[in-house]
Scaffold this active site. Structure first.
Site, PDB file in Angstrom:
ATOM      1  N   GLN A 178       0.806  -1.210   0.000  1.00 54.29           N
ATOM      2  CA  GLN A 178       0.000   0.000   0.000  1.00 54.29           C
ATOM      3  C   GLN A 178       0.852   1.279   0.000  1.00 54.29           C
ATOM      4  O   GLN A 178       2.016   1.277   0.387  1.00 54.29           O
ATOM      5  CB  GLN A 178      -0.929   0.025   1.222  1.00 54.29           C
ATOM      6  CG  GLN A 178      -2.018  -1.033   1.209  1.00 54.29           C
ATOM      7  CD  GLN A 178      -1.589  -2.335   1.811  1.00 54.29           C
ATOM      8  OE1 GLN A 178      -0.405  -2.628   1.930  1.00 54.29           O
ATOM      9  NE2 GLN A 178      -2.562  -3.137   2.217  1.00 54.29           N
ATOM     10  N   GLN A 224      -1.244 -10.029  -3.911  1.00 51.54           N
ATOM     11  CA  GLN A 224      -2.557 -10.556  -3.543  1.00 51.54           C
ATOM     12  C   GLN A 224      -3.687  -9.707  -4.108  1.00 51.54           C
ATOM     13  O   GLN A 224      -4.701 -10.214  -4.572  1.00 51.54           O
ATOM     14  CB  GLN A 224      -2.668 -10.637  -2.022  1.00 51.54           C
ATOM     15  CG  GLN A 224      -1.729 -11.656  -1.450  1.00 51.54           C
ATOM     16  CD  GLN A 224      -1.336 -11.342  -0.028  1.00 51.54           C
ATOM     17  OE1 GLN A 224      -1.364 -10.200   0.401  1.00 51.54           O
ATOM     18  NE2 GLN A 224      -0.936 -12.357   0.701  1.00 51.54           N
ATOM     19  N   TRP A 461      -4.888   3.828   7.637  1.00 52.47           N
ATOM     20  CA  TRP A 461      -4.249   2.706   8.342  1.00 52.47           C
ATOM     21  C   TRP A 461      -4.180   2.982   9.833  1.00 52.47           C
ATOM     22  O   TRP A 461      -3.526   3.921  10.272  1.00 52.47           O
ATOM     23  CB  TRP A 461      -2.832   2.526   7.773  1.00 52.47           C
ATOM     24  CG  TRP A 461      -2.034   1.378   8.311  1.00 52.47           C
ATOM     25  CD1 TRP A 461      -2.322   0.062   8.240  1.00 52.47           C
ATOM     26  CD2 TRP A 461      -0.746   1.474   8.956  1.00 52.47           C
ATOM     27  NE1 TRP A 461      -1.302  -0.685   8.802  1.00 52.47           N
ATOM     28  CE2 TRP A 461      -0.324   0.158   9.241  1.00 52.47           C
ATOM     29  CE3 TRP A 461       0.084   2.544   9.304  1.00 52.47           C
ATOM     30  CZ2 TRP A 461       0.891  -0.107   9.877  1.00 52.47           C
ATOM     31  CZ3 TRP A 461       1.285   2.273   9.928  1.00 52.47           C
ATOM     32  CH2 TRP A 461       1.682   0.965  10.215  1.00 52.47           C
ATOM     33  N   ALA A 463      -2.416   1.500  12.722  1.00 48.71           N
ATOM     34  CA  ALA A 463      -1.198   0.695  12.668  1.00 48.71           C
ATOM     35  C   ALA A 463      -1.346  -0.622  13.415  1.00 48.71           C
ATOM     36  O   ALA A 463      -1.892  -0.678  14.521  1.00 48.71           O
ATOM     37  CB  ALA A 463      -0.024   1.486  13.234  1.00 48.71           C
ATOM     38  N   ASP A 464      -0.811  -1.677  12.799  1.00 46.84           N
ATOM     39  CA  ASP A 464      -0.738  -2.985  13.433  1.00 46.84           C
ATOM     40  C   ASP A 464       0.682  -3.304  13.879  1.00 46.84           C
ATOM     41  O   ASP A 464       0.923  -4.354  14.474  1.00 46.84           O
ATOM     42  CB  ASP A 464      -1.211  -4.061  12.447  1.00 46.84           C
ATOM     43  CG  ASP A 464      -0.368  -4.091  11.182  1.00 46.84           C
ATOM     44  OD1 ASP A 464       0.506  -4.967  11.078  1.00 46.84           O
ATOM     45  OD2 ASP A 464      -0.563  -3.246  10.299  1.00 46.84           O
ATOM     46  N   GLU A 495      -7.768  -0.063   6.766  1.00 44.56           N
ATOM     47  CA  GLU A 495      -7.351  -1.242   7.516  1.00 44.56           C
ATOM     48  C   GLU A 495      -7.297  -1.032   9.027  1.00 44.56           C
ATOM     49  O   GLU A 495      -6.847   0.011   9.509  1.00 44.56           O
ATOM     50  CB  GLU A 495      -5.957  -1.673   7.053  1.00 44.56           C
ATOM     51  CG  GLU A 495      -5.909  -2.089   5.595  1.00 44.56           C
ATOM     52  CD  GLU A 495      -4.628  -2.798   5.263  1.00 44.56           C
ATOM     53  OE1 GLU A 495      -4.704  -3.985   4.921  1.00 44.56           O
ATOM     54  OE2 GLU A 495      -3.556  -2.175   5.353  1.00 44.56           O
ATOM     55  N   HIS A 496      -7.781  -2.060   9.743  1.00 48.51           N
ATOM     56  CA  HIS A 496      -7.534  -2.282  11.170  1.00 48.51           C
ATOM     57  C   HIS A 496      -8.309  -1.351  12.109  1.00 48.51           C
ATOM     58  O   HIS A 496      -7.988  -1.296  13.303  1.00 48.51           O
ATOM     59  CB  HIS A 496      -6.035  -2.168  11.509  1.00 48.51           C
ATOM     60  CG  HIS A 496      -5.136  -2.998  10.652  1.00 48.51           C
ATOM     61  ND1 HIS A 496      -5.318  -4.338  10.479  1.00 48.51           N
ATOM     62  CD2 HIS A 496      -4.040  -2.665   9.919  1.00 48.51           C
ATOM     63  CE1 HIS A 496      -4.374  -4.816   9.671  1.00 48.51           C
ATOM     64  NE2 HIS A 496      -3.592  -3.813   9.315  1.00 48.51           N
ATOM     65  N   GLU A 517      -8.077  -4.996   5.792  1.00 52.29           N
ATOM     66  CA  GLU A 517      -7.808  -5.972   6.831  1.00 52.29           C
ATOM     67  C   GLU A 517      -8.482  -5.476   8.103  1.00 52.29           C
ATOM     68  O   GLU A 517      -8.412  -4.282   8.437  1.00 52.29           O
ATOM     69  CB  GLU A 517      -6.311  -6.151   7.072  1.00 52.29           C
ATOM     70  CG  GLU A 517      -5.677  -7.155   6.140  1.00 52.29           C
ATOM     71  CD  GLU A 517      -4.279  -7.554   6.588  1.00 52.29           C
ATOM     72  OE1 GLU A 517      -3.827  -8.623   6.174  1.00 52.29           O
ATOM     73  OE2 GLU A 517      -3.647  -6.801   7.360  1.00 52.29           O
ATOM     74  N   TYR A 520      -6.335  -6.586  14.068  1.00 47.46           N
ATOM     75  CA  TYR A 520      -5.666  -7.787  14.567  1.00 47.46           C
ATOM     76  C   TYR A 520      -5.892  -7.978  16.065  1.00 47.46           C
ATOM     77  O   TYR A 520      -5.872  -9.090  16.565  1.00 47.46           O
ATOM     78  CB  TYR A 520      -4.143  -7.673  14.377  1.00 47.46           C
ATOM     79  CG  TYR A 520      -3.606  -7.721  12.974  1.00 47.46           C
ATOM     80  CD1 TYR A 520      -4.419  -7.927  11.874  1.00 47.46           C
ATOM     81  CD2 TYR A 520      -2.240  -7.580  12.752  1.00 47.46           C
ATOM     82  CE1 TYR A 520      -3.899  -7.981  10.599  1.00 47.46           C
ATOM     83  CE2 TYR A 520      -1.702  -7.633  11.481  1.00 47.46           C
ATOM     84  CZ  TYR A 520      -2.535  -7.832  10.404  1.00 47.46           C
ATOM     85  OH  TYR A 520      -2.001  -7.880   9.141  1.00 47.46           O
TER      86      TYR A 520
END
Length: 624
Positions: A178, A224, A461, A463-464, A495-496, A517, A520
């Site tokens: 990304q 992916q 994002w 952050a993960d 994401e997240h 995503e 997590y």
């Protein structure tokens, strides 16, 4: 050939993938005949863009160019959360040759761009590369991936891939994930979006290509998901979960199916419903600096420059306030109040008060992924109810005190003076971070209240990995909320986030390519549910919306803190004939987390799998 198993590393995670048959070529292919060299133009006029901008002209000795580029790469390739920012600008002309090619790498927070009016005005004979990052475990075994290759860009030039040795000869490598856009480029030879020349597993995930021509063979490989828009390609190999083409001449035909193991997962739209290319800095034939602002397009295909100059307008640099990281938010906002456009030179800016964009047609453009960091809970940028604004090329970070948002477009009040279909506002290559370099908190990253807004290549994002990461540390409920009508998103990566990643309240919204995503780090199901619904959908369309359309949506679960967690569904939409979703994929990654359904209560469950990832496809909703 199959790449079996799965890998979890800092950053994104992947599962069982399929690589192209030519992933390890036995010999390099010959380069395509290079484009004609471009003669040197008048040297650019003197301009102070700060110490973080490196300008090359054809008169610069190639040895000096190579040395300076290698020094920038040595500093930035490993610098995932550093504060250094770089813009590398090439004045019109030719660099490198078949006998002595110019070959260099692009690391974090580095923008490489040509300064011509068209991509053909700057020619590089060689390659401009991004490779896998490789690490070794305690046993000395090496693992190489591109999953964390974020925050860099390449644009507005021609590359004749030539030179290099062995596996990497005569090939342009751009192995990224990304926030690493490839825009407005003309690549005349072989191009690959995976780095197949290192140790495995070579995964990459989440790339973006637009307004480009790639004449040779494209190796997609282990990417992916990848989104290509308004371009021309020679050929395309392979697909993993979600490969999407909108307005791409030469794109492979539509082949997404309900059985992910059969056809390549290609979503192909003949045209892009609405688009507006990113503004860019250029130098005229007389050496004068300008910013070009492309015109918005509807139902378009191919590169905007393929048949001549891109339609649009050129703005004198005298209409811009050229900001430096030492400038205060108060100073910058005063310049906006005077009607100035903004050019952020590379660096990290402390934004302790809102920058207000009040004038129609304003351009806010960042160089070198210029980064605005919110402090004191400020909203870094708010755009008034005016049309034809461009916010582009920026990274916007949350600070330790919660901001209500990081970018707000419009007030939400219906206003006859706001954006229109002919004069839309656009947000291009803008990347939001909640945590990562430091603790960050915000209620929402991007809030769109205006009608007729185009969102093009957005990565929001939470952050993960990095600094300031944890369920109660980098808090953020939502990534993107759209309240305006007739908003189009092309390349939406979110994401997240801890609740709905995307909420779409406006009518006649359209998204072409969505990648997500889920968080997590939810500690337990009680912390990640609302009412009887387990978790929060990745993409929520308001129950009152009558018309909405999404093409190519992907949502993936990897709850590594608590692998037993469930999500009721990744997509939550009203059951109306005017609300249509196409080519959806859900994935349970690396034996952690379950998505019970794809849309509402429709679609099979993506369940944990001990030796890889479980993939579920759904071609249409409502199901035909």
């Amino acid at each position: 050939m199959a790449l079996l198993g799965a890998l979890t590393l800092a950053g994104l995670t992947t599962g069982a993938l399929v690589a192209p048959a030519d992933a390890t070529p036995t010999r390099p292919s010959a380069p395509v005949a290079p484009a004609a060299p471009v003669g040197p133009a008048v040297a650019p006029q003197a301009l102070d863009l700060g110490p973080n901008v490196t300008l090359f002209t054809p008169a610069t000795p190639q040895a000096e160019i190579q040395s300076r580029l290698d020094a920038i790469a040595a500093r930035q390739v490993p610098n995932q959360f550093g504060e250094e920012r770089d813009a590398v600008l090439f004045a019109p002309g030719t660099y490198g040759s078949t006998e002595k090619p110019l070959i260099f790498q692009v690391g974090y927070y580095t923008e490489v761009a040509g300064l011509g009016r068209n991509p053909g005005d700057v020619v590089i004979n060689g390659s401009v590369n991004v490779f896998n990052q490789c690490t070794k475990d305690d046993t000395g075994a090496e693992s190489c991936i591109a999953l964390n290759n974020f925050w860099r860009s390449l644009s507005n030039l021609t590359i004749n891939p030539t030179g290099g040795e062995g596996c990497r000869a005569n090939t342009e490598f751009w192995a990224v994930s990304q926030a690493a856009p490839l825009r407005r480029v003309d690549i005349t030879g072989k191009t690959t979006f995976m780095d197949y020349c290192t140790a495995g597993p070579q995964y990459a995930s989440g790339g973006y290509l637009a307004d480009a021509r790639v004449a040779g063979e494209v190796t997609n490989g282990s990417q992916q998901q990848w989104f290509t828009r308004n371009s021309q390609i020679g050929s395309w190999s392979n697909g993993v979960w979600n490969q999407t083409f909108a307005g791409v001449q030469g794109a492979p035909p539509q082949s997404f199916s309900n059985l992910p193991t059969t056809n390549p997962p290609y979503t192909t739209l003949a045209t892009t419903p609405a688009s507006k290319e990113k503004p860019y800095l250029f130098v005229t034939d007389r050496g004068r600096w300008k910013v070009f602002v492309p015109r918005a397009q509807k139902n378009s295909s191919g590169a905007s420059w393929a048949d001549g100059r891109t339609p649009g307008r050129g703005l004198k640099l005298s209409t811009f306030f050229v900001a430096k990281p030492s400038d205060s938010a108060r100073t910058i906002d005063k310049q906006l109040a005077k009607g100035k456009n903004l050019l952020f030179t590379p660096g990290v800016y402390t934004i302790d008060r809102t920058l207000h964009v009040r004038k129609a047609g304003t351009v806010v453009l960042g160089l070198g992924l210029a980064t605005l960091t919110a402090t004191k809970g400020a909203v870094p940028i708010e755009v008034a109810d005016v049309p034809d604004v461009d916010i582009a090329g920026l990274t916007i970070d949350a600070g330790s005190k919660t901001s209500k948002a990081l970018l707000v477009i419009g007030s939400g009040k219906k206003n006859a003076h706001g954006p229109t279909a002919k004069r839309p506002t656009a947000v291009q290559d803008v990347f939001f971070r909640i945590g990562g370099p430091h603790v960050g908190k915000a209620k929402v990253s991007l809030l769109v209240n205006s009608d007729h807004v185009i969102l093009d290549d957005i990565w929001a994002w939470r952050a993960d990995h990095g600094e300031g990461v944890g369920w109660k540390v980098n808090t953020a409920a939502n990534g993107v909320i759209v309240n305006g009508d007739h908003v189009t998103a092309t390349g939406l990566f979110v994401e997240h986030y801890q609740r709905y990643n995307v909420i779409w309240n406006g009518e006649h919204g359209r998204t072409v390519f969505f990648q997500n995503e889920l968080p997590y780090d939810a500690p337990d199901q009680k912390a990640w549910r609302h009412g009887d619904t387990l978790g929060w959908a990745a993409y929520k369309v308001n129950d009152k919306v009558k018309h909405h359309e999404l093409w190519a949506g992907g949502s993936y679960i990897y709850t590594n803190v608590n692998p037993s967690l469930h999500l009721s569904h990744s997509f939550e939409v009203p059951d109306r004939a005017g609300v249509r979703l196409h080519d959806l994929v859900t994935v349970s990654l690396n034996n952690a987390g379950t998505i019970d359904h794809v849309v509402n209560d429709v679609g099979a469950a993506a369940t944990p799998k001990s030796d890889g990832s479980n993939i579920v496809n759904l071609v249409d909703y409502p199901v035909r």
